[in-house]
Design an enzyme around this catalytic site. Sequence first.
Site, mmCIF file in Angstrom:
data_model
loop_
_atom_site.group_PDB
_atom_site.id
_atom_site.type_symbol
_atom_site.label_atom_id
_atom_site.label_comp_id
_atom_site.label_asym_id
_atom_site.label_seq_id
_atom_site.Cartn_x
_atom_site.Cartn_y
_atom_site.Cartn_z
ATOM 1 N N SER A 99 3.066 -10.386 -4.512
ATOM 2 C CA SER A 99 2.616 -9.866 -3.222
ATOM 3 C C SER A 99 3.810 -9.164 -2.578
ATOM 4 C CB SER A 99 2.062 -10.971 -2.337
ATOM 5 O OG SER A 99 2.757 -12.150 -2.514
ATOM 6 N N GLU A 133 3.308 5.081 0.174
ATOM 7 C CA GLU A 133 1.880 5.159 -0.187
ATOM 8 C C GLU A 133 1.065 4.369 0.836
ATOM 9 O OE1 GLU A 133 1.551 3.166 -3.907
ATOM 10 O OE2 GLU A 133 2.513 4.760 -5.038
ATOM 11 N N LYS A 135 -1.284 1.595 2.206
ATOM 12 C CA LYS A 135 -1.562 0.244 1.717
ATOM 13 C C LYS A 135 -3.061 -0.005 1.886
ATOM 14 C CE LYS A 135 -0.108 -4.546 2.085
ATOM 15 N NZ LYS A 135 -1.440 -5.114 2.211
ATOM 16 N N ASP A 137 -6.539 -1.854 1.891
ATOM 17 C CA ASP A 137 -6.940 -3.223 2.185
ATOM 18 C C ASP A 137 -8.150 -3.595 1.322
ATOM 19 O OD1 ASP A 137 -6.882 -5.651 3.364
ATOM 20 O OD2 ASP A 137 -7.710 -5.020 5.289
ATOM 21 N N TYR A 245 -1.763 1.916 -8.363
ATOM 22 C CA TYR A 245 -0.475 2.083 -7.682
ATOM 23 C C TYR A 245 0.687 1.393 -8.370
ATOM 24 C CZ TYR A 245 -2.165 -2.294 -5.609
ATOM 25 O OH TYR A 245 -2.675 -3.540 -5.423
ATOM 26 N N LYS A 332 3.415 -2.760 8.023
ATOM 27 C CA LYS A 332 2.064 -2.970 8.553
ATOM 28 C C LYS A 332 1.820 -2.133 9.808
ATOM 29 C CE LYS A 332 -0.164 -5.897 6.634
ATOM 30 N NZ LYS A 332 -0.116 -7.307 6.402
ATOM 31 N N CYS A 426 -0.290 -38.302 22.541
ATOM 32 C CA CYS A 426 -1.050 -37.660 21.470
ATOM 33 C C CYS A 426 -2.541 -37.809 21.751
ATOM 34 C CB CYS A 426 -0.698 -38.301 20.130
ATOM 35 S SG CYS A 426 -1.774 -37.768 18.788
ATOM 36 N N CYS A 429 -4.121 -40.276 18.834
ATOM 37 C CA CYS A 429 -3.837 -41.694 18.614
ATOM 38 C C CYS A 429 -3.279 -42.376 19.852
ATOM 39 C CB CYS A 429 -2.898 -41.898 17.422
ATOM 40 S SG CYS A 429 -1.208 -41.384 17.738
ATOM 41 N N CYS A 444 3.859 -35.938 18.138
ATOM 42 C CA CYS A 444 3.296 -37.275 18.276
ATOM 43 C C CYS A 444 4.219 -38.241 17.543
ATOM 44 C CB CYS A 444 1.900 -37.287 17.650
ATOM 45 S SG CYS A 444 1.345 -38.924 17.159
ATOM 46 N N CYS A 450 -1.079 -42.445 13.161
ATOM 47 C CA CYS A 450 -1.870 -41.397 13.810
ATOM 48 C C CYS A 450 -2.902 -40.846 12.819
ATOM 49 C CB CYS A 450 -0.965 -40.270 14.299
ATOM 50 S SG CYS A 450 -1.913 -38.914 15.034
HETATM 51 S S1 IVH Z 1 2.514 -2.107 -4.776
HETATM 52 C C1 IVH Z 1 3.776 -6.298 -5.284
HETATM 53 N N1 IVH Z 1 1.100 -0.367 -3.503
HETATM 54 O O1 IVH Z 1 -0.953 -5.105 -1.067
HETATM 55 C C2 IVH Z 1 3.312 -5.548 -6.445
HETATM 56 N N2 IVH Z 1 0.437 -2.650 -3.327
HETATM 57 O O2 IVH Z 1 0.158 -7.247 0.501
HETATM 58 C C3 IVH Z 1 3.239 -4.097 -6.230
HETATM 59 N N3 IVH Z 1 -1.574 -3.017 -1.997
HETATM 60 O O3 IVH Z 1 -0.696 -7.407 -3.687
HETATM 61 C C4 IVH Z 1 2.257 -3.759 -5.199
HETATM 62 N N4 IVH Z 1 -1.937 -0.903 -1.510
HETATM 63 O O4 IVH Z 1 -2.739 -5.817 -3.597
HETATM 64 C C5 IVH Z 1 1.252 -1.675 -3.778
HETATM 65 N N5 IVH Z 1 -0.063 1.328 -2.494
HETATM 66 C C6 IVH Z 1 0.072 0.027 -2.750
HETATM 67 C C7 IVH Z 1 -0.819 -0.958 -2.261
HETATM 68 C C8 IVH Z 1 -0.583 -2.296 -2.574
HETATM 69 C C9 IVH Z 1 -2.364 -2.149 -1.374
HETATM 70 C C10 IVH Z 1 -1.790 -4.471 -1.995
HETATM 71 C C11 IVH Z 1 -1.549 -5.178 -3.290
HETATM 72 C C12 IVH Z 1 -0.509 -6.236 -2.977
HETATM 73 C C13 IVH Z 1 -0.732 -6.405 -1.521
HETATM 74 C C14 IVH Z 1 0.446 -7.030 -0.834
#
Ligand code: IVH
Length: 699
Positions: A99, A133, A135, A137, A245, A332, A426, A429, A444, A450
Amino acid sequence: MSAESVGGISALPPEQLSEEDAAAELAYLAKEIAHHDALYYQKDAPDISDAAYDALRARNDALEAAFPELIRDDSPSQRVGAAPASGFAKVTHSVPMLSLDNAFSGEDVEEFVARVRRFLNLDADAEVALMAEPKIDGLSVALRYESGRFVQGATRGDGTTGENVTRNLATLADVPKRLNGEDWPEVLEVRGEVYMSKTEFQALNARQAEAGAKVFANPRNAAAGSLRQLDSTITAARNLGFFGYAWGEVSEPLGGTLQEARARLEGFGFTLNDGALYTAAKDAIAFHTDLESRRAGLDYDIDGVVYKVNRLDWVERLGQVSRSPRWAIAHKFAAERAETVLERIEIQVGRTGTLTPVAHLTPVTVGGVVVSRATLHNEDEIKRKDAREGDSVIIQRAGDVIPQVVEVIADKRPKGTKPFQFPDICPRCGSLAVREEGEVAWRCTGGLICPAQAVERLKHFVSRDAFDIEGLGGKHVEAFWIDGLIKTPGDIFRLAAHEAALKEREGWGDKSVDNLLRAIEQRRTVSLERFIYGLGIPQVGEATAKLLARTYRTLDHWREAMAQAADHDSDAYGELTDIDGVGPAMADDIIGFFAEPHNREVLDDLDELLSIEEAAAPQVSESPFTGKTVVFTGTLATMGRKEAKAKAEALGARVSGSVSKKTGYVVIGADPGSKAKKAKELGIPVLTEEEWRDMAGVD
Ligand code: IVH
């Protein structure tokens, strides 16, 4: 002619078959279709045409329609509608799916670039080109190609193991079944995001509502639900999209830069989202600002921008820490906000006794999700905002984060409200609650008596990232606790003794109890890291649990070491605090956990009931450093301290901050301090940076 004697398909229409012949033919079809599924999806070697396969499925459907009583458990049609979670085979990702760390401001992004430079030991103004790039969702998946053909598709799952959803992914127009051209690597695993467009999402929800079926909270949930269908025709009807990606396993590199790799992937036939290359962080950040302003106009949800280091040799060196790569970060977008009324403030008691104020709100939709509760964090936050019951408030939610109360709308305060009085006992408890000097939280003091703490600890124990016991949710844990069926973690594994009583309980039937007991049995074997995480030691999250498991390997060894570590001058204490992220405060929490007799009893009990797997030694390459403790001191010229540490660990060394008799090597950079001197006194081998690079095989 009897179908059974031939073992095939009869030419007769279903209504003209005897029951016996129909049964035989269905048996044949179940086996035959499974055989062709395996050839197609696992062996990549179908030996019949798609049309012939469809004819088999159609015949199976027709026979089942005529003889519903003959539908077999192993019929291909029965994969429809079963529980999705258990309906897919598991896939182990040969390269873990990570992630991303988050950045919330431009400064965070600048800091990310600075961190990259430090790790690679570049000059403070060295150029680090970033690919930006959108991101997406959605949900991440891995698509595996062998010899240019799509052979397997899997969900991310927990990053290590996902679900095999090949058949479903094959229905997506954006997932090429064969790669274009001929210069693809023999093995290529493309990673990316499956998503549902906003248009498709609205149409789907309208259809679902019409049919009285479940509506989805947002496009991401809808995409996930649509991908995890046992009947791939449902997935096909949902028109999911896919943006590539990244990649996992590849049999040869895709290029020297991400930009080159992206062009190759597009050439193979994948759809990639627009990316833009920037050499200055401030320009990359401008891309974020621009995209955020265009966000609402896009037909799919995005929740930020991902910046990635463009040079792939650097990407390789940067590697990962815990679950996130060091070479990428997600910037973000600002959280979505909404106004509502704070109806009531409730105090919740967590597993470590922390009292958390929770705002109960008039339900309101924020970013596509209905929110009725939000956190108020702690006493100081309530005071700072002067949040009172009855106030109109602004709340926000960002991604998966718990919704928060941002501010009170002072002008809208009704008459007669009173400042909130934080309780000093608390609510669960009745024990005294205390707020220690320098701490923000009230706690607590009820400890083991508890009920709230006991139940929360048990809930944590069975939660997804810990023991992951399916079918044993928070509500059940609470009910079983009240009835005395589960008081300690070990009781969960003794639940089978109460089978008859459980089956009598309201809301439970034979089947759900059987399933629960089976799920519990499956967890009798557990990895040491899940076990450690499940104990719920204050501050010990998943990443630390993993590191603890890797360091101590077995429960016995860990317990022994923690007993010794109670002495802060011991080597055991040094070893504990040498673990990444374990500072003195966390070390004290861990040691304190073992000092409590009740916890030791829980551990003895679990040790008898469970089989706890020994943690695998990290994959290391053999070198002179394997099994040795290495200390770095002074400034290295060619790599940052963190890269040196990561390298040494990959070679099987333990990296420590202090020199002792047990140190194997001390590596000395420029301006070394007292550690170099101490090493010489103790007669420990001292290496220059060059010697270290040579021996470590760094070129
Ligand atoms: S690169 C970490 N590029 O965001 C491995 N991820 O919050 C490389 N995601 O698990 C990931 N758009 O599912 C990458 N242009 C983008 C993305 C992207 C969405 C997702 C992906 C990752 C999650 C992390």
